[in-house]
Write an enzyme that holds these catalytic residues in place. Structure first.
Site, PDB file in Angstrom:
ATOM      1  CG  ASN A  89      -2.268  -8.419   5.767  1.00  0.00           C
ATOM      2  OD1 ASN A  89      -1.823  -9.419   6.312  1.00  0.00           O
ATOM      3  ND2 ASN A  89      -1.587  -7.764   4.836  1.00  0.00           N
ATOM      4  CG  ASN A 144      -6.413  -3.974   9.737  1.00  0.00           C
ATOM      5  OD1 ASN A 144      -6.211  -2.875  10.261  1.00  0.00           O
ATOM      6  ND2 ASN A 144      -6.148  -4.197   8.458  1.00  0.00           N
ATOM      7  CB  THR A 159      -0.921   0.004   1.232  1.00  0.00           C
ATOM      8  OG1 THR A 159      -1.797  -1.119   1.152  1.00  0.00           O
ATOM      9  CG2 THR A 159      -1.745   1.278   1.306  1.00  0.00           C
ATOM     10  CE1 TYR A 198      -7.105  -3.452   5.205  1.00  0.00           C
ATOM     11  CE2 TYR A 198      -5.440  -5.049   4.560  1.00  0.00           C
ATOM     12  CZ  TYR A 198      -5.782  -3.806   5.064  1.00  0.00           C
ATOM     13  OH  TYR A 198      -4.808  -2.917   5.441  1.00  0.00           O
ATOM     14  CG  HIS A 230      -5.510  -8.491   0.534  1.00  0.00           C
ATOM     15  ND1 HIS A 230      -4.881  -9.404   1.341  1.00  0.00           N
ATOM     16  CD2 HIS A 230      -5.067  -7.258   0.933  1.00  0.00           C
ATOM     17  CE1 HIS A 230      -4.083  -8.757   2.192  1.00  0.00           C
ATOM     18  NE2 HIS A 230      -4.187  -7.464   1.960  1.00  0.00           N
TER      19      HIS A 230
END
Length: 358
Positions: free
Chosen positions: A178, A235, A26, A180, A175
């Protein structure tokens, strides 16, 4: 030292010139969520990698949880990304786009008008996220997705994958790591549903499998990979008793779909819990496609894992930020330049396209 890392590899029908992967990173340079000429230059500089995986790119307006991340759901975004793929291909590289829906990892000030912050369950994340409008802000409470919203989100992934092929990408990475949206369904810390999409591990992985199935049907499984992060705690993800069984079942399901690869990220080099060797071996044994490993690698460790068939490809992340010529430096044993952490997520060329070669 062996040269396995620099040998050619066939990722299904896609010929890679070496086994070095540029990991998704990112970088927050896509003004108005559209890749620009700065983004083109950044990826072109790094086309010596056998495979580039782009930064997380939202398949939906509802998934734009961070400032200045790109999307792939509009004609302008397709045009911007096409410039990227043309530049990378002209330089001899291959490139997959990572489709990343942020889900609850968001604040309303980062979101376009008319969008919703969606998640499997209405569980708010702890902490804060940066917004261009007001600096650091607490994460916003998400809405629990309805059945209709789940189906429409799956359809958005499919539509975005088709646009990726139109834009010239060699494939897409889903993805599911992490913290998400896809992992929010996998992990019981964020998925407390009691319907067909939650409750048991078999139900919690259905969102991931259904997206993988429909995207594969749309563009071909040999053009689809998935990134996972078992034992990850980023996260607000948590470590839970059924992790190994969960990823065994997921690996079997993805193998049946004949995906191109599974990409396991291990953030233990940055202080996160280590991905257990057992789960890496489990995914390796139950998934028939290629395996990409990433997380704190240097050349020696990458060569060892490829030589011992623990991985087919190895992804490097932060070293690619400050070393656009990373492949050459690894091959020749040259020292690597350290990155400037203060410019990881800032707009503009500084710390992005201005790192010198050599």
């Amino acid at each position: 030292m062996t040269q396995a890392l620099f040998s050619a590899y066939s990722l299904g029908p896609i010929a890679l010139k070496n086994r070095i992967v540029m990991a998704p990173l990112t970088r927050n340079r896509a003004v108005d969520n559209v890749p620009n000429d700065l983004v083109v230059e950044y990826y072109k500089q790094r086309a010596h990698a056998g495979l580039i995986i782009t930064e997380g790119t939202s398949p939906s307006p509802h998934g734009l949880g961070y400032a200045r991340i790109p999307g792939l759901f509009s004609s302008d975004q397709v045009k911007g990304w096409r410039k990227v793929t043309e530049a990378v291909h002209a330089a001899g590289g291959k490139i997959f786009i990572q489709l990343m829906h942020t889900g609850r990892v968001s604040n309303v000030k980062n979101m376009p008008a008319g969008t919703k912050i969606l998640a499997p369950s209405a569980i708010k994340m702890q902490g804060e996220v940066f917004t261009d409008a007001a600096g650091m802000q607490a994460y916003s409470e998400p809405q629990a997705m309805t059945e209709a919203e789940i189906q429409s989100t799956i359809d958005e992934y499919v539509s975005s994958a088709k646009l990726a092929i139109d834009a010239g990408f060699d494939g897409v990475e889903l993805h599911a790591a992490n913290g998400y949206l896809i992992e929010q369904f996998i992990n019981p810390a964020s998925n407390q549903r009691t319907d067909a999409w939650g409750g048991t591990l078999e139900k919690r992985i259905q969102f991931a499998l259904k997206i993988a199935e429909k995207v594969s049907n749309a563009i071909g499984g040999t053009k689809v990979g998935m990134r996972v992060s078992p034992y990850g705690v980023f996260n607000d993800m948590t470590i839970y008793p059924e992790i190994d069984q969960t990823y065994t079942a997921l690996a079997k399901g993805l193998s049946a779909l004949k995906l191109a690869y599974v990409h396991i990220v291990d953030h233990s080099s940055m202080g996160a819990p280590e991905v257990q060797k057992s789960v890496k071996e489990t995914i390796r044994s139950h998934f028939s496609g290629a395996l990409i490993l990433s997380g704190g690698y240097d050349r020696a460790r990458a060569e060892e894992d490829i030589k011992n068939k623990r991985a087919d490809l190895v992804a490097f992340g932060r070293p690619f930020i400050s070393n656009p010529d990373l492949v050459e430096k690894l091959l020749e044993g040259k020292p690597l330049r350290d990155p400037d952490f203060s410019t990881f997520y800032t707009p503009g060329a500084k710390g992005y396209t201005d790192y010198p070669v050599g």
